[in-house]
Motif scaffolding. Structure first.
Motif, PDB file in Angstrom:
ATOM      1  N   GLU A 146       0.818  -1.212   0.000  1.00 51.90           N
ATOM      2  CA  GLU A 146       0.000   0.000   0.000  1.00 51.90           C
ATOM      3  C   GLU A 146       0.855   1.266   0.000  1.00 51.90           C
ATOM      4  OE1 GLU A 146      -4.306   0.091   1.889  1.00 51.90           O
ATOM      5  OE2 GLU A 146      -2.802  -0.304   3.410  1.00 51.90           O
TER       6      GLU A 146
ATOM      7  N   ALA B 214       5.957  -0.958   0.236  1.00 47.98           N
ATOM      8  CA  ALA B 214       4.906  -0.176   0.890  1.00 47.98           C
ATOM      9  C   ALA B 214       5.463   1.179   1.300  1.00 47.98           C
ATOM     10  CB  ALA B 214       4.372  -0.917   2.105  1.00 47.98           C
TER      11      ALA B 214
ATOM     12  N   ASP C  29      -3.274   5.238  -1.836  1.00 46.42           N
ATOM     13  CA  ASP C  29      -4.426   4.336  -1.823  1.00 46.42           C
ATOM     14  C   ASP C  29      -5.405   4.744  -0.727  1.00 46.42           C
ATOM     15  OD1 ASP C  29      -3.296   2.534  -3.811  1.00 46.42           O
ATOM     16  OD2 ASP C  29      -1.918   1.892  -2.233  1.00 46.42           O
TER      17      ASP C  29
END
Length: 236
Positions: free
Chosen positions: A31, A188, A204
């Motif tokens: 993410e 990430a 995100d």
């Protein structure tokens, strides 16, 4: 998907005085999560607490399912969580190459030099500047070195604090493109950024920090349209 980073009821600060209060957040593998808020909200303090640089008074930090609360910073880096600090914090009289290699100071494998070449693919502007002193570079180039140094540790999570600070708009756009590419390649990212529009465009999900507390969270697209966020941070 299980969480890569879990923060539960985190209270942290300096000299016995809390700056963060009962903060909770999570980040999943792969993410890109934005942490936004006004100056003084506690964003940099939160990254410092996650990195072991700021005292934690209460709560828990888990990374990869392992409790890392209170670990020394170098052990947190070894676990795969790396902090690119606000202001770059380079060694100005050392070469760009040496600054990059410092990011791999805990590594003893034979792929360090290969990784430097891989990182230069993200930052081709640094390719002919490896032997220059880092302090002679432009602000944008120094930011690239700082991010590259973080990547040299092979992080699972790269935490980047205010990468656009003091940079021209075109340079900011380029740096953000690189951050997005790094994320798309599997790392990430937890991004603290003063440019709320830009942060929520590439993220995100996002968290809004106000006065040391999480005031709001959600999908980045939803936060961009939230009336409270638009009024407080976008001037709309």
């Amino acid at each position: 998907m299980s969480s890569l980073l879990e923060v539960e009821e985190l209270t942290a600060g300096f000299g016995g005085t809390p700056v963060l209060f009962d903060v909770g957040l999570e980040l999943r593998p792969g993410e890109l999560v934005a942490l936004i808020g006004a100056n003084g909200a506690g964003k940099s303090t939160l990254l410092g607490a996650l990195s072991g640089l700021v005292s934690v008074f209460h709560g828990a930090i888990r990374f990869g399912g392992r409790l890392v609360t209170g670990l020394r910073p170098e052990l947190i880096v070894a676990s795969g969580m790396v902090h690119v600090p606000q202001g770059r914090r380079l060694f100005g009289t050392m070469t760009v190459a040496r600054n990059l290699l410092l990011g791999a100071y805990r590594r003893h494998d034979r792929e360090v030099r290969d990784d430097m070449q891989r990182i230069l693919q993200y930052f081709p502007a640094l390719g002919d500047k490896l032997e220059r002193e880092a302090g002679t570079l432009s602000g944008g180039e120094q930011q690239m070195v700082a991010i590259g140094r973080g990547l040299m540790a092979r992080p699972k999570l790269l935490m980047i604090d205010e990468p656009s600070l003091g940079l021209a708009p075109k340079v900011v756009d380029r740096v953000m493109e690189i951050v997005k590419t790094i994320n798309q390649d599997g790392t990430a990212v937890l991004l603290v950024e003063q440019d709320v529009v830009l942060a929520l465009e590439i993220a995100d999900r996002g968290y809004v920090l106000e006065n040391g507390r999480i005031a709001m969270s959600g999908q980045a697209a939803d936060l961009r349209q939230d009336p409270a966020v638009r009024k407080a941070y976008l001037g709309i």
